[in-house]
Design a protein around this motif. Structure first.
Motif, short mmCIF file in Angstrom:
data_model
loop_
_atom_site.label_atom_id
_atom_site.label_comp_id
_atom_site.label_asym_id
_atom_site.label_seq_id
_atom_site.Cartn_x
_atom_site.Cartn_y
_atom_site.Cartn_z
N GLU A 33 38.16 52.84 36.83
CA GLU A 33 39.01 52.08 36.83
C GLU A 33 39.67 52.37 38.32
N THR A 59 47.55 43.73 40.38
CA THR A 59 48.57 43.46 39.44
C THR A 59 47.87 43.86 38.08
N ASP A 60 46.62 43.85 37.96
CA ASP A 60 45.87 44.40 36.58
C ASP A 60 44.36 44.67 36.94
N ALA A 61 43.88 45.63 35.94
CA ALA A 61 42.44 46.17 36.31
C ALA A 61 42.04 46.23 34.70
N PHE A 62 40.79 45.96 34.23
CA PHE A 62 40.55 46.00 32.91
C PHE A 62 39.01 45.98 32.71
N ARG A 73 39.68 50.16 41.48
CA ARG A 73 40.91 49.83 42.37
C ARG A 73 40.92 50.13 43.87
N GLU A 79 42.53 41.83 39.15
CA GLU A 79 43.49 40.75 39.44
C GLU A 79 44.74 41.32 40.56
N GLY A 80 44.94 40.27 41.15
CA GLY A 80 45.98 40.69 42.13
C GLY A 80 46.47 39.47 43.09
#
Length: 228
Positions: free
Chosen positions: A79, A150-153, A83, A180-181
């Motif tokens: 992750e 805003t999110d990483a998964f 990023r 997501e960003g």
């Protein structure tokens, strides 16, 4: 680094899984259009912003000397590495004296060292950057861009792909991370600062331990068509 034939599993990646088991993946409803069909060859849809008030007239007082593009920070954590890749892909400055291929080259430095996916990755990156003509236009307005994540998964679709894969189809250590960003652009228009923002989402395919001591980049999904 674990790159010998004895230490590294066969170089069968997620792309091989998609090619060999396409019908299975489609039945599972996995949204991998970008990897199946290939990336877009034209400019991103919002490149037209360069021709409007989203960018700026650069000063005419000389040519800026290129400095150094910040390299992608390496990591053994999937992750964290995804990023770092995402940040690098979206970070550029048309006034710094570089061209799109210079930014592509920096990201390619962390690509899979076997070279199996490097040609595909180069095409993926081309779809994320403005084409040369658009870049020249953006440079007139000193346009810059960066990404706020805003999110990483790990998407559920990736777990489905792993469950359906035959032994050896996905190399151990291969992972998909959906990012997501918000993509921000800024510049100057009629001597006034202007800015725009746009939500984005995409999937970063990486390979980490135990295949390698540090993570490497395999492919990028089509922009705004990530695995979910």
């Amino acid at each position: 680094m674990k790159t010998s034939a004895a230490d590294t599993p066969p170089r069968k990646r997620v792309i091989v899984l998609i090619a060999a088991g396409l019908s299975v993946l489609l039945l599972a409803g996995i949204g991998v259009y970008g990897l199946i069909q290939g990336p877009r060859t034209g400019p991103p849809p919002d490149n037209s912003e360069a021709d409007g008030p989203a960018a700026t007239a650069a000063p005419e007082d000389g040519t800026q000397t290129p400095g150094r593009i910040v390299p992608v920070e390496r990591s053994s954590d999937p992750e964290t590495f995804a990023r770092n890749v995402a940040t690098a892909v979206f970070a550029w400055d048309t006034g710094a004296g570089f061209m799109p291929l210079d930014y592509t080259a920096v990201v390619m430095e962390v690509a899979d060292p076997t070279g199996t996916e490097q040609a595909g990755l180069a095409n993926d990156l081309a779809a994320y950057l403005p084409v040369r003509e658009a870049w020249v236009d953006l440079r007139q307005y000193a346009t810059t861009q960066h990404l706020e994540i805003t999110d990483a998964f790990v998407p559920e679709a990736w777990a489905t792909a792993q469950a359906q894969a035959q032994p050896g189809q996905i190399t151990e250590g291969t992972t998909a991370i959906t990012i997501e960003g918000v993509r921000y652009r800024a510049g100057v228009w009629n001597e006034k600062p202007v800015a725009s923002e746009h939500e984005v989402a995409f999937t970063v395919f990486v390979i980490c331990e135990p295949a390698y001591d540090t993570c490497h980049l395999l492919r990028l999904s089509e922009l705004d068509n990530p695995l979910r």
